[in-house]
Structure formats: C-alpha cells, structure tokens
Design a protein around this motif. Structure first.
Motif, short mmCIF file in Angstrom:
data_model
loop_
_atom_site.label_atom_id
_atom_site.label_comp_id
_atom_site.label_asym_id
_atom_site.label_seq_id
_atom_site.Cartn_x
_atom_site.Cartn_y
_atom_site.Cartn_z
N TYR A 108 0.85 -1.19 0.00
CA TYR A 108 0.00 0.00 0.00
C TYR A 108 0.89 1.24 0.00
O TYR A 108 1.84 1.34 0.78
CB TYR A 108 -0.92 0.02 1.23
CG TYR A 108 -1.82 1.24 1.23
CD1 TYR A 108 -2.89 1.31 0.35
CD2 TYR A 108 -1.57 2.31 2.07
CE1 TYR A 108 -3.71 2.43 0.32
CE2 TYR A 108 -2.39 3.42 2.05
CZ TYR A 108 -3.45 3.48 1.17
OH TYR A 108 -4.26 4.59 1.13
N ASP A 109 0.60 2.16 -0.90
CA ASP A 109 1.34 3.42 -1.01
C ASP A 109 0.48 4.52 -0.40
O ASP A 109 -0.49 4.97 -1.02
CB ASP A 109 1.62 3.71 -2.48
CG ASP A 109 2.43 4.98 -2.69
OD1 ASP A 109 2.48 5.82 -1.76
OD2 ASP A 109 2.99 5.13 -3.78
N PRO A 110 0.79 4.95 0.83
CA PRO A 110 -0.04 5.96 1.49
C PRO A 110 0.01 7.32 0.80
O PRO A 110 -0.97 8.06 0.83
CB PRO A 110 0.51 6.03 2.91
CG PRO A 110 1.88 5.46 2.83
CD PRO A 110 1.89 4.51 1.67
N ALA A 111 1.13 7.67 0.17
CA ALA A 111 1.24 8.96 -0.49
C ALA A 111 0.30 9.05 -1.69
O ALA A 111 -0.33 10.07 -1.93
CB ALA A 111 2.68 9.21 -0.93
N ARG A 112 0.20 7.96 -2.44
CA ARG A 112 -0.67 7.93 -3.63
C ARG A 112 -2.03 7.33 -3.34
O ARG A 112 -2.89 7.30 -4.20
CB ARG A 112 0.01 7.13 -4.73
CG ARG A 112 1.29 7.76 -5.22
CD ARG A 112 1.91 6.91 -6.31
NE ARG A 112 3.18 7.47 -6.71
CZ ARG A 112 4.05 6.85 -7.48
NH1 ARG A 112 3.78 5.65 -7.94
NH2 ARG A 112 5.19 7.43 -7.81
N GLN A 113 -2.20 6.77 -2.15
CA GLN A 113 -3.42 6.07 -1.76
C GLN A 113 -3.78 4.99 -2.80
O GLN A 113 -4.90 4.92 -3.28
CB GLN A 113 -4.57 7.04 -1.57
CG GLN A 113 -4.33 7.99 -0.42
CD GLN A 113 -5.51 8.89 -0.15
OE1 GLN A 113 -6.30 9.20 -1.03
NE2 GLN A 113 -5.64 9.30 1.09
N ASP A 132 -7.23 2.09 -6.68
CA ASP A 132 -7.28 3.37 -5.97
C ASP A 132 -7.87 3.17 -4.58
O ASP A 132 -8.21 2.06 -4.18
CB ASP A 132 -8.06 4.41 -6.78
CG ASP A 132 -9.55 4.14 -6.90
OD1 ASP A 132 -10.10 3.27 -6.17
OD2 ASP A 132 -10.19 4.81 -7.72
N ALA A 133 -8.00 4.26 -3.85
CA ALA A 133 -8.47 4.22 -2.45
C ALA A 133 -9.88 3.66 -2.32
O ALA A 133 -10.25 3.13 -1.28
CB ALA A 133 -8.40 5.61 -1.84
N ASP A 134 -10.68 3.74 -3.39
CA ASP A 134 -12.05 3.21 -3.37
C ASP A 134 -12.13 1.77 -3.87
O ASP A 134 -13.23 1.22 -3.97
CB ASP A 134 -12.97 4.10 -4.21
CG ASP A 134 -13.13 5.49 -3.59
OD1 ASP A 134 -13.23 5.58 -2.34
OD2 ASP A 134 -13.14 6.47 -4.35
N ARG A 187 7.02 -1.98 -1.38
CA ARG A 187 7.10 -0.55 -1.56
C ARG A 187 8.55 -0.14 -1.42
O ARG A 187 9.20 -0.42 -0.43
CB ARG A 187 6.25 0.15 -0.50
CG ARG A 187 6.16 1.61 -0.65
CD ARG A 187 5.08 2.13 0.31
NE ARG A 187 5.31 3.51 0.55
CZ ARG A 187 5.93 4.02 1.60
NH1 ARG A 187 6.36 3.23 2.54
NH2 ARG A 187 6.11 5.29 1.72
N LEU A 188 9.05 0.53 -2.44
CA LEU A 188 10.43 1.01 -2.41
C LEU A 188 10.47 2.39 -1.78
O LEU A 188 9.50 3.13 -1.83
CB LEU A 188 10.99 1.06 -3.84
CG LEU A 188 11.02 -0.28 -4.57
CD1 LEU A 188 11.52 -0.09 -5.98
CD2 LEU A 188 11.86 -1.27 -3.82
N PRO A 189 11.60 2.77 -1.20
CA PRO A 189 11.68 4.07 -0.53
C PRO A 189 11.31 5.25 -1.43
O PRO A 189 10.74 6.22 -0.99
CB PRO A 189 13.14 4.16 -0.11
CG PRO A 189 13.61 2.76 -0.05
CD PRO A 189 12.82 2.00 -1.07
#
Length: 161
Positions: A84-89, A105-107, A133-135
């Motif tokens: 999960y990429d929190p920055a891009r949701q 996407d978030a939905d 997830r990469l840095p």
C-alpha cells in the motif's frame, strides 16, 4: 490495534500488544471466511488489506478485523502479494495467475495493470508472488519463475538465482 499481524492458514493472526491478546480474524468478505490468506498490508486509518489466493480477492478489514468492502472481486485471479502506497493512496496487488501487478485506488477501483506474461521483453511478469514498496515510492514485482524484478517503469533487475 498495536503489535503485529500475520496471514496464514484460514485466518489473520493479530497480536494486540496493549491488551496482551492474540486475535484470529476469520471473516474475509461478508459471510465468506478466509480460505488461503497469503499477503497482508496496512492501509489508511487502521485498515488492513489481506490477499486471499483462493477467494481471488483482497479483503479490506477495519482495525478490529471486521470485513469492509473487498477489493478486486471478479478482477483478480490469484492475489498473493500486497503493498500500500499511502502517499498515492494506491494498493498494489501481485496477481500470480494474472501474470501482472494490478493497481487499485483508495475506493478499490482498478486504475491500471502493470506487466504481462511472456519472454524476453520489458513489462513481463511470470507468476509474480509479492509486491514491495520502495523508498522512492516505486513498486516492484518479485518474479517467482525468473528471479527478476520489474519496476513500475518497466526496467528489469536480475535478483539472481
């Protein structure tokens, strides 16, 4: 919920450090119980994503383990790895039998698909098993068959045998 979580057997085992309890979350989607939970990722606001390879979906659970709307029903073939990429949701799902990485996407709507099955070309994904997830907020698929990684941009790295 504090502590750690692991997905295996027919449930998600969560250790609540504050309460000193081991919890078992068994409900995946509505009345469906987990059959083959294999991948897990923490989502926004305490939610937990769990890939179930046999149910062919990603269960979305609240912080207490209650099922919310599932992701990828009717789209995923055999989801295994999650990131999960929190920055891009965005939720990245390694779909082993789909031979690709699907991005939601978030939905929970499918945004795009990365990779395909084949030989010798950029963008190939042969039975991917995991996502990480990469840095730099790039994602990669770890190849089970060829020991290669595919970055979102399509460039391969050899991870060795």
């Amino acid at each position: 919920m504090a502590g750690c979580a692991a997905a295996f057997r027919a449930g998600v085992f969560v250790f609540d450090e504050q309460a000193g309890e081991l919890l078992v979350w068994e409900q995946a989607d509505g009345l469906k119980r987990f059959q083959a939970p294999i991948g897990i990722a923490l989502g926004p606001e305490g939610t937990v994503f769990v890939a179930d390879a046999e149910l062919a979906l990603v269960a979305r659970l609240d912080a207490k383990g209650n099922p919310l709307r599932a992701v990828g029903k009717g789209i995923l073939k055999r989801p295994t790895g999650l990131a999960y990429d929190p920055a891009r949701q965005q939720l990245y799902v390694a779909d082993t039998y789909g031979h690709d990485m699907k991005v939601f996407d978030a939905d929970g709507r499918l945004e795009r698909t990365i990779g395909s099955r084949g030989e010798g070309a950029v963008g190939i994904a042969d039975h991917p098993l995991s996502a990480k997830r990469l840095p730099e907020l790039q994602h990669e698929v770890v190849e089970a068959q060829k020991h290669q990684s595919e970055h979102e941009e399509g460039a391969y790295e050899d991870d060795g045998p």
